[in-house]
Design a protein around this motif. Sequence first.
Motif, mmCIF file in Angstrom:
data_model
loop_
_atom_site.group_PDB
_atom_site.id
_atom_site.type_symbol
_atom_site.label_atom_id
_atom_site.label_comp_id
_atom_site.label_asym_id
_atom_site.label_seq_id
_atom_site.Cartn_x
_atom_site.Cartn_y
_atom_site.Cartn_z
ATOM 1 N N THR A 147 0.826 -1.202 0.000
ATOM 2 C CA THR A 147 0.000 0.000 0.000
ATOM 3 C C THR A 147 0.864 1.258 0.000
ATOM 4 O O THR A 147 1.974 1.275 0.546
ATOM 5 N N VAL A 148 0.333 2.286 -0.629
ATOM 6 C CA VAL A 148 0.939 3.621 -0.607
ATOM 7 C C VAL A 148 -0.082 4.549 0.065
ATOM 8 O O VAL A 148 -1.178 4.754 -0.465
ATOM 9 N N THR A 149 0.270 5.066 1.219
ATOM 10 C CA THR A 149 -0.621 5.949 1.973
ATOM 11 C C THR A 149 -0.075 7.369 1.938
ATOM 12 O O THR A 149 1.064 7.612 2.342
ATOM 13 N N ILE A 150 -0.888 8.290 1.429
ATOM 14 C CA ILE A 150 -0.516 9.697 1.388
ATOM 15 C C ILE A 150 -1.261 10.417 2.513
ATOM 16 O O ILE A 150 -2.491 10.405 2.558
ATOM 17 N N ASN A 151 -0.496 10.997 3.416
ATOM 18 C CA ASN A 151 -1.072 11.717 4.547
ATOM 19 C C ASN A 151 -1.224 13.192 4.194
ATOM 20 O O ASN A 151 -0.331 13.807 3.600
ATOM 21 N N ALA A 152 -2.371 13.740 4.555
ATOM 22 C CA ALA A 152 -2.624 15.157 4.283
ATOM 23 C C ALA A 152 -1.699 16.025 5.127
ATOM 24 O O ALA A 152 -1.392 15.703 6.281
ATOM 25 N N LEU A 153 -1.218 17.112 4.527
ATOM 26 C CA LEU A 153 -0.386 18.049 5.277
ATOM 27 C C LEU A 153 -1.249 18.784 6.306
ATOM 28 O O LEU A 153 -2.417 19.093 6.036
ATOM 29 N N PRO A 154 -0.694 19.049 7.483
ATOM 30 C CA PRO A 154 -1.484 19.768 8.484
ATOM 31 C C PRO A 154 -1.769 21.197 8.026
ATOM 32 O O PRO A 154 -0.973 21.805 7.296
ATOM 33 N N THR A 155 -2.919 21.710 8.426
ATOM 34 C CA THR A 155 -3.265 23.099 8.134
ATOM 35 C C THR A 155 -2.689 23.971 9.246
ATOM 36 O O THR A 155 -3.065 23.841 10.404
ATOM 37 N N VAL A 156 -1.763 24.825 8.878
ATOM 38 C CA VAL A 156 -1.047 25.645 9.854
ATOM 39 C C VAL A 156 -1.356 27.115 9.600
ATOM 40 O O VAL A 156 -1.316 27.581 8.455
ATOM 41 N N THR A 157 -1.685 27.831 10.651
ATOM 42 C CA THR A 157 -1.946 29.266 10.534
ATOM 43 C C THR A 157 -1.169 30.015 11.602
ATOM 44 O O THR A 157 -0.960 29.507 12.712
#
Length: 333
Positions: free
Chosen positions: A163-173
């Motif tokens: 499997t190839v799992t792509i993790n979403a980048l965190p939303t940083v403000t």
Amino acid sequence: TCSFTVTVVDAEAPAITCLSNITVNNDAGMCDAVITYAAPVGTDNCAGATTALFSGLGSGATFPIGTTTETYEVTDAAANATSCSFTVTVVDAEAPVITCPSDISSCNPVVNYAAPVGADNCAGATTTMTAGLGDGATFPIGTTTETYEVTDSSGNTTSCSFTVTINALPTVTLATFSPDTICDTDPVVALPVGTPALGTYSGNGVTGANFDPALAGIGTHYVYYNYTDSNTCSSSDSTMIVVVSCVGFNENNYLTGISVFPNPANNLININLGETNAVFNFTLTSIDGKVVYQAKNSTDKITAIDISNFSKGIYFLKVTNESDYKVFKVIKQ
């Protein structure tokens, strides 16, 4: 006298019986098999018959994958001959092998990996991707299954998957500085709030949880906030702050009993002159020395100045009477 001959002709062909057809699997790890069998021996009514391998490989030979025909012939002393045949079939019963990479977890959607290549005991195996996107593709957020299959020359197949799992980048403000322009002589100011919590700050003038204008120096500076989540994915945000020289605009205490509120302010600032009956003049100057508001000869106890249309930043309010003055630093949010 008379004579004659009696000739007896051996008209009887010899006999030979072959084995039944032989079918075996390949030897482990090999593309063939060593096969030993009891070679047939012919018989005849007369002595002297001989049996020989006419075609094929013979008992004890290494037989290739596929079918080989073994033919034996018996010949008697009178040259009569008889033959028989049987087949030796070697079946490639050994499946090819293939090993996939370990499961991949990434923050970058473009994923490169070494595509698996299968192997087999016989030449000619081919490997194809049967599911997934492939090496170097751009993968969507979530999990994608990559499947590869190897097929050997006999049609045996083996597959593997990962499997190839792509993790979403965190939303940083990172919030903005308010005000975003300060004097080089101002005390340190708290860094704006970054979310999610527990990130790290960096940039000129950043010291601990504060921004030090004296350390940063005069100029435009950027403060960065970086956050790394539990998947080791990182994102950052930044905000700007301007440090200016405020020499000549220092506040003083020559006039007492005067206050300016609210400060910082968004819309209005109020000048409270207290109980004095003196006449005052007001001058509001931007950080670059431009006069943005001016009023003279005011005797009102409280004077309101509308700053709603002014740009955010630092302003200096100079309050003067006939003998003295006081300068206030006003922050427009």
